[in-house]
Design a protein around this motif. Structure first.
Motif, PDB file in Angstrom:
ATOM      1  N   GLU A  24      46.791 -25.397  22.075  1.00 26.50           N
ATOM      2  CA  GLU A  24      46.084 -26.671  21.853  1.00 26.50           C
ATOM      3  C   GLU A  24      44.852 -26.925  22.415  1.00 26.50           C
ATOM      4  N   ARG A  25      44.619 -25.893  23.484  1.00 25.28           N
ATOM      5  CA  ARG A  25      43.310 -25.677  24.201  1.00 25.28           C
ATOM      6  C   ARG A  25      42.203 -24.975  23.450  1.00 25.28           C
ATOM      7  N   ARG A  26      42.527 -24.349  22.376  1.00 26.25           N
ATOM      8  CA  ARG A  26      41.677 -23.561  21.588  1.00 26.25           C
ATOM      9  C   ARG A  26      40.928 -24.574  20.784  1.00 26.25           C
ATOM     10  N   THR A  27      39.493 -24.032  20.324  1.00 25.22           N
ATOM     11  CA  THR A  27      38.691 -24.584  19.239  1.00 25.22           C
ATOM     12  C   THR A  27      38.897 -23.850  18.192  1.00 25.22           C
ATOM     13  N   VAL A  28      38.882 -24.105  17.023  1.00 26.81           N
ATOM     14  CA  VAL A  28      39.165 -23.359  15.800  1.00 26.81           C
ATOM     15  C   VAL A  28      37.891 -23.730  14.786  1.00 26.81           C
ATOM     16  N   SER A  29      37.094 -22.902  14.310  1.00 23.80           N
ATOM     17  CA  SER A  29      36.074 -23.004  13.530  1.00 23.80           C
ATOM     18  C   SER A  29      36.014 -23.118  12.225  1.00 23.80           C
ATOM     19  N   THR A  30      37.460 -22.799  11.593  1.00 21.13           N
ATOM     20  CA  THR A  30      37.361 -23.005  10.273  1.00 21.13           C
ATOM     21  C   THR A  30      38.541 -23.911   9.890  1.00 21.13           C
ATOM     22  N   LYS A  31      38.580 -24.438   8.716  1.00 19.81           N
ATOM     23  CA  LYS A  31      39.491 -25.276   8.024  1.00 19.81           C
ATOM     24  C   LYS A  31      41.212 -24.416   7.866  1.00 19.81           C
ATOM     25  N   GLN A  34      42.469 -24.208  11.731  1.00 16.02           N
ATOM     26  CA  GLN A  34      42.698 -25.353  12.080  1.00 16.02           C
ATOM     27  C   GLN A  34      44.085 -25.845  11.383  1.00 16.02           C
TER      28      GLN A  34
END
Length: 63
Positions: A24-31, A34
């Motif tokens: 939950e705490r991670r940012t994901v850069s691709t669709k 995600q």
């Protein structure tokens, strides 16, 4: 040699929760990323809910 005892049900539940919080705490850069994270979070929720329901059934059923 490390001691690796079997996990209890509570420990399994907590391990799932730890993984959930990390994802939950991670940012994901691709669709794709995600989508994978969203699917994993839904699956973890389902597993945790199943554990609670099965445990409740087991405690409600007389031996």
């Amino acid at each position: 040699m490390t001691d690796n005892p079997p996990l209890t049900d509570d420990q399994v539940y907590e391990l799932l929760q730890e993984i959930r919080l990390k994802l939950e705490r991670r940012t994901v850069s691709t669709k794709l990323g995600q989508s994978v994270i969203a699917t994993a979070l839904r699956d973890i929720d389902a597993l945790q809910m199943a554990m609670v329901m099965i445990r409740d059934e087991a405690t409600d059923t007389p031996s």
